[in-house]
Scaffold this active site. Sequence first.
Site, PDB file in Angstrom:
ATOM      1  NE  ARG A  72      -3.790   2.133   2.509  1.00 33.06           N
ATOM      2  CZ  ARG A  72      -3.749   3.000   3.512  1.00 33.06           C
ATOM      3  NH1 ARG A  72      -2.868   2.850   4.487  1.00 33.06           N
ATOM      4  NH2 ARG A  72      -4.587   4.014   3.539  1.00 33.06           N
ATOM      5  CG  HIS A  76      -1.111   5.378  -0.269  1.00 30.59           C
ATOM      6  ND1 HIS A  76      -1.858   6.015   0.695  1.00 30.59           N
ATOM      7  CD2 HIS A  76      -1.934   4.428  -0.791  1.00 30.59           C
ATOM      8  CE1 HIS A  76      -3.062   5.476   0.757  1.00 30.59           C
ATOM      9  NE2 HIS A  76      -3.126   4.501  -0.124  1.00 30.59           N
ATOM     10  CG  ASP A  77       6.637   6.893  -2.992  1.00 32.71           C
ATOM     11  OD1 ASP A  77       6.696   8.100  -2.666  1.00 32.71           O
ATOM     12  OD2 ASP A  77       7.542   6.305  -3.603  1.00 32.71           O
ATOM     13  N   GLY A  82       5.054  10.710  -8.216  1.00 32.47           N
ATOM     14  CA  GLY A  82       5.768   9.565  -8.762  1.00 32.47           C
ATOM     15  C   GLY A  82       6.463   8.761  -7.673  1.00 32.47           C
ATOM     16  CG  ASP A  84       9.068  11.242  -5.052  1.00 37.16           C
ATOM     17  OD1 ASP A  84       8.200  10.605  -4.400  1.00 37.16           O
ATOM     18  OD2 ASP A  84       9.066  12.482  -5.144  1.00 37.16           O
ATOM     19  CG  ASN A 105      -0.572   8.626   3.084  1.00 32.31           C
ATOM     20  OD1 ASN A 105      -1.058   7.679   2.466  1.00 32.31           O
ATOM     21  ND2 ASN A 105       0.051   9.627   2.491  1.00 32.31           N
ATOM     22  CG  HIS A 204      -8.623  -3.018  -1.676  1.00 34.59           C
ATOM     23  ND1 HIS A 204      -9.659  -2.267  -2.185  1.00 34.59           N
ATOM     24  CD2 HIS A 204      -7.584  -2.154  -1.496  1.00 34.59           C
ATOM     25  CE1 HIS A 204      -9.270  -1.000  -2.307  1.00 34.59           C
ATOM     26  NE2 HIS A 204      -8.017  -0.915  -1.896  1.00 34.59           N
ATOM     27  CG  ASP A 251     -10.159 -11.677   2.031  1.00 36.42           C
ATOM     28  OD1 ASP A 251     -11.258 -12.143   2.401  1.00 36.42           O
ATOM     29  OD2 ASP A 251      -9.349 -12.324   1.341  1.00 36.42           O
ATOM     30  CG  ASP A 259      -6.341 -14.967  -1.770  1.00 32.92           C
ATOM     31  OD1 ASP A 259      -6.980 -13.892  -1.674  1.00 32.92           O
ATOM     32  OD2 ASP A 259      -6.404 -15.855  -0.902  1.00 32.92           O
TER      33      ASP A 259
END
Length: 331
Positions: A72, A76-77, A82, A84, A105, A204, A251, A259
């Site tokens: 994740r 998010h980065d 981009g 970085d 975040n 997810h 999940d 999966d």
Amino acid sequence: MASVYLKISILITCLIFATAFQLLLPVSEAYYSRSLKVGYYRSKCRTAESIVKSTVRSYVKRNPGLGAGLIRMHFHDCFVRGCDASVLLDPTQANPQPEKLAIPNFPSLRGFEVIDAAKAKLEKKCKGVVSCADILALAARDASYILGNISYKIPTGRLDGRVSNSTEALLNLPPPFFNLTQLVASFARKGLSAAEMVTLSGAHSIGRSHCSSFTSRLYPTIDPTMNQTFGASLRKRCPQNTTNDGVVPQDFVTPDKLDVQYYKNVESLTALFFSDWALLTSGETNKQVETYTKEPEKFKQDFINAMVKMGSIEVLTGSPGEVRGTCRFVN
């Protein structure tokens, strides 16, 4: 002959001046001009990838949730400025609100200690060589293997950014209440297709979510787009009017496995987010969800391709990029 010696003398002087000028430049300008490729560190820090892999494994084996956090975090980065490593930067007096403190975040993003540990080992082995952005990309790859037996090669050679802004995270990260049109547009801005959006949503299948991310689907009534029995069970875990923002697995069936169970949950209306249900609102994305439930190997291959492509979004391979000495602060 004198003129030849004069020319040689001038050439040597120019070379000395050029070298001195390079030394005066910031490190990122003087030395770091890269290109993304598989095995970038083979000749520069031979054990770089194995150090990251062993570090990730030691943490994730103790706490599988950290593997989900690393995948994740990479997403998010990459979606903000981009790939970085800007998401890793801590607040400072000069920059009190970096990305990691943005609502999407904080406090949900985790795994920072894994990146710190890998970076510390790499600095001892190959000081100033391996970027935090590459460590994060490799860590997400290694977590995908540990949790989902998904193995792939990823290009490296990224540099680290020097800017991190919480407002940009809010503007670029798709929230859990987006509909399909908004999701497709959000991914398209990063050069990713609707199909790749559906594939990456498969992450997810692991990790946890704070109740606040989906309680709008539970109160005042359970959203008709959610299985009512499932919604009732979530209400018990996420009661209304409480100061405690609890967490639940994304999940409930295979919470620590990357999966295709996620796609089965989407079909049965037992996925947490409105954005999950939104995948069913188009014939094309609905069909892709159905395909993945029946062809897990296709999901794995598509996930590999999508992760590699995502990991190449707006990467820095020259100025103003740098290789940070510590991932939490710019040099």
